[in-house]
Write an enzyme that holds these catalytic residues in place. Structure first.
Site, short mmCIF file in Angstrom:
data_model
loop_
_atom_site.label_atom_id
_atom_site.label_comp_id
_atom_site.label_asym_id
_atom_site.label_seq_id
_atom_site.Cartn_x
_atom_site.Cartn_y
_atom_site.Cartn_z
N VAL A 198 4.01 1.63 -5.62
CA VAL A 198 4.55 0.64 -6.86
C VAL A 198 4.72 1.70 -7.89
O VAL A 198 3.77 2.40 -8.21
CB VAL A 198 3.36 -0.34 -7.26
CG1 VAL A 198 3.57 -1.20 -8.47
CG2 VAL A 198 3.14 -1.48 -6.10
N HIS A 231 -15.52 9.05 -8.00
CA HIS A 231 -15.89 7.50 -8.26
C HIS A 231 -15.29 7.28 -9.47
O HIS A 231 -16.05 6.93 -10.46
CB HIS A 231 -17.55 7.51 -7.89
CG HIS A 231 -17.90 7.69 -6.74
ND1 HIS A 231 -19.36 8.18 -6.58
CD2 HIS A 231 -17.65 7.47 -5.43
CE1 HIS A 231 -19.74 8.37 -5.13
NE2 HIS A 231 -18.41 7.61 -4.53
N GLY A 235 -9.89 3.51 -0.44
CA GLY A 235 -11.01 4.46 -0.43
C GLY A 235 -11.73 4.48 0.86
O GLY A 235 -12.77 5.48 1.08
N GLU A 269 -28.64 11.97 -2.92
CA GLU A 269 -28.42 11.80 -1.53
C GLU A 269 -28.02 12.92 -0.55
O GLU A 269 -27.58 13.81 -1.13
CB GLU A 269 -26.94 10.80 -1.49
CG GLU A 269 -27.26 9.62 -2.31
CD GLU A 269 -25.80 8.70 -2.31
OE1 GLU A 269 -25.79 7.65 -2.79
OE2 GLU A 269 -24.84 9.32 -1.95
N GLY A 322 -12.22 -0.85 -8.70
CA GLY A 322 -13.24 -0.20 -9.61
C GLY A 322 -12.97 -0.07 -10.82
O GLY A 322 -14.02 0.26 -11.80
N GLU A 352 0.82 -1.31 -0.01
CA GLU A 352 -0.01 0.12 -0.08
C GLU A 352 1.02 1.33 -0.02
O GLU A 352 1.87 1.33 0.73
CB GLU A 352 -0.87 -0.05 1.14
CG GLU A 352 -1.89 1.16 1.66
CD GLU A 352 -2.39 1.86 0.58
OE1 GLU A 352 -2.28 2.95 -0.09
OE2 GLU A 352 -3.44 1.08 -0.07
#
Length: 525
Positions: A274, A465, A138, A384, A493, A71
């Site tokens: 990475v 997103h 996320g 929302e 995603g 990570e």
């Protein structure tokens, strides 16, 4: 050393994944620990610890597969008595991933020191793309909404081999259970910081739209402690976008990741960014990383090797890694479709004033409710109730919308001169239908509620997103295996075909990963 699962999960509950990892490996300073952290070859390597990567880590660990998770960001442990994260009300260097100036909706540009912060904002052509950078990906920076897309849009977007009934029966419930998702309790909903949530519901009801509670991964017990002034204020004062250090959010560091470490077969190494991937002559994958300090200094570079490589770096960075590997010839066989099919999930935000009802000077960040409107506007959308902290002391209400746009897509391309992969062909026109739909909803609500007015939100075109680029059924098979490269998998995603079908994508990402891992493990690859 045998793994004490109860002890491991207890450590995770206190937000100490580093201590948890040390407990599994035998303790810092021991020979077993030193041997473990010096290793460079693993049976499986997972890039990224977000929703897809965490699912992969757990299921690989449960299958007894020797696994390393790398990570790029820091671990952010729960700190019930102090503020570790910055916020829009208190900007810090650790909010953004190596930026010199802040860039966020409604936040004035502010100088900051470049550091491995918790949020990357990439200024792509025609669109700002935001993504998390930290252990938990996320889940550290999202606002917790955990919803499934309606059936008709899921079936329009995905191949027939992904039956909606299978997801609703098995995969969506599995993820909800693991994440501990639940709707906002009534006592929280009726509290002062959520006056804006009640007003949002009232305004939409007056306009003829039905709202319903939405599942969330906020920890309502911590939110209640905030309301009682027994915990540092975070969720109840609008903080979410850059993390909630008091544990108000059930991030992946409290569910999938500690469970993965508790298997005894998984390591997680933070601050390992990475830089490239490829294949060695012996057939193993090679993964080049640079090791960072919490201040952003480069400690050095390492090369890891693995037999199975799971790329789950998030849509932006998975495309960066794989498109570059294809174009530079580092990884032979990658398909031409890689990098195509990107979309912004139809993300839109609108503001309106409210009739002056006092909300205590701040607004709570968890989303209480939403309204799915399939036929009323140019595009179907899920609206929302939301918060922008820069506005939360004002008499203003925010609506965040995700629209079902099945047409507008972009492409990631490699520039050999700069060596960078960028979104090459996005434009405001590709977001125009989503913007019109969101603005029409806002106009309808304003017209139905005398005394409310539109509030202009000036910001760069933006998505939190990003989706697509390694589209499932096109670039990969239905279990994330990349066509043409045996042993390479994508689980994030970027599998989603540019749009989640009228939903926030976290639940779908994790559900696709759960289904993929079940198949991969059953078939031993």
């Amino acid at each position: 050393m045998p793994v004490n699962r109860r002890r491991i999960l207890g450590l995770a509950g206190r937000g100490t994944l580093a201590a948890l990892g040390a407990a599994v490996l035998g303790g810092v300073g021991s020979r077993t620990y030193a041997a473990a952290v010096s290793r460079t070859h693993f049976r499986a390597l997972v890039i990224g610890s977000g929703f897809g990567g965490s699912v992969a880590a757990l299921r690989l660990g449960q299958a007894g597969v020797d696994t390393l998770v790398v990570e790029r960001g820091r671990e952010w442990p729960v700190a019930p008595r102090r503020h570790d994260f910055g916020s829009m009300n208190g900007v810090t260097d650790t909010m953004f991933w190596f930026r010199r100036t802040t860039r966020w909706p409604a936040l004035p540009p502010t100088p900051v020191r470049p550091a491995p912060g918790v949020m990357e904002v990439s200024e792509e052509r025609g669109l700002d793309i935001a993504c998390g950078a930290g252990v938990g990906g996320g889940s550290i920076v999202y606002t917790g909404v955990t919803v499934a897309p309606p059936r008709r849009y899921f079936e329009r977007l995905y191949p027939a081999g992904l039956p909606y009934e299978e997801f609703t029966r098995r995969w969506f419930p599995t993820v909800r259970r693991m994440l501990g998702a639940s709707p906002m309790p009534r006592d929280v909903y009726r509290s002062m910081p959520f006056t804006h949530s009640r007003l949002w519901d009232e305004h939409l009801a007056t306009a003829g739209f039905r709202t319903s509670p939405l599942d969330s991964t906020f920890d309502w017990d911590v939110v209640r402690r905030e309301l009682a002034r027994a915990a540092p204020l975070s969720a109840t004062v609008g903080e979410s976008d850059f993390g909630c250090g008091n544990g108000a959010k059930k991030s992946l560091t409290r569910s999938y990741l500690p469970a993965a470490l508790a298997t005894g077969h998984v390591q997680v190494r933070a601050l390992h960014e990475v830089r490239s991937i490829g294949r060695r002559r012996d057939g193993r994958f090679r993964v080049e990383v640079r090791r960072l300090t919490t201040g952003g200094a480069v400690l050095g570079t390492d090369e890891f090797t693995c037999d199975m490589l799971f790329v789950a770096a998030g849509t932006l960075n998975t495309n960066r890694l794989l498109v570059a590997a294809r174009e530079r010839g580092d990884l032979a066989g990658l398909p031409a479709s890689l990098g195509t099919g990107f979309g912004d999930n139809g993300d839109q935000a609108t503001l309106r004033s409210q009739t002056l009802r006092f909300h205590g000077g701040s607004q709570g960040s968890p989303c209480a409710s939403g309204a799915f409107l399939p036929d009323q506007f140019e595009l179907p959308l899920l609206a929302e109730s939301w918060v922008l902290p820069a506005y939360h002391a004002l008499p203003a209400i925010v609506t965040f919308s995700v629209t079902v746009d099945t047409d507008n897509r972009g492409t990631f391309r490699y520039d050999p001169r700069s060596g960078r992969v960028s979104l090459s062909d996005w434009s405001p026109e590709k977001s125009a239908a989503a913007a019109r739909s969101a603005l029409e909803l806002s106009s309808r609500v304003i017209d139905a509620n005398p005394g409310t007015l539109p509030v202009t939100l000036t910001t760069h075109p933006f998505t939190g997103h990003p989706l697509g680029g390694c589209v499932i059924g096109r670039t990969t098979d239905l279990e994330g295996r990349v066509h043409g490269v045996r042993g390479l998998y994508v689980l994030d995603g970027s599998l989603i075909p540019g749009n989640a079908g009228g939903a926030n994508p976290s639940l779908t990402i994790a559900a696709l990963a759960e289904r993929a891992m079940a198949g991969i493990i059953a078939q031993a690859g």
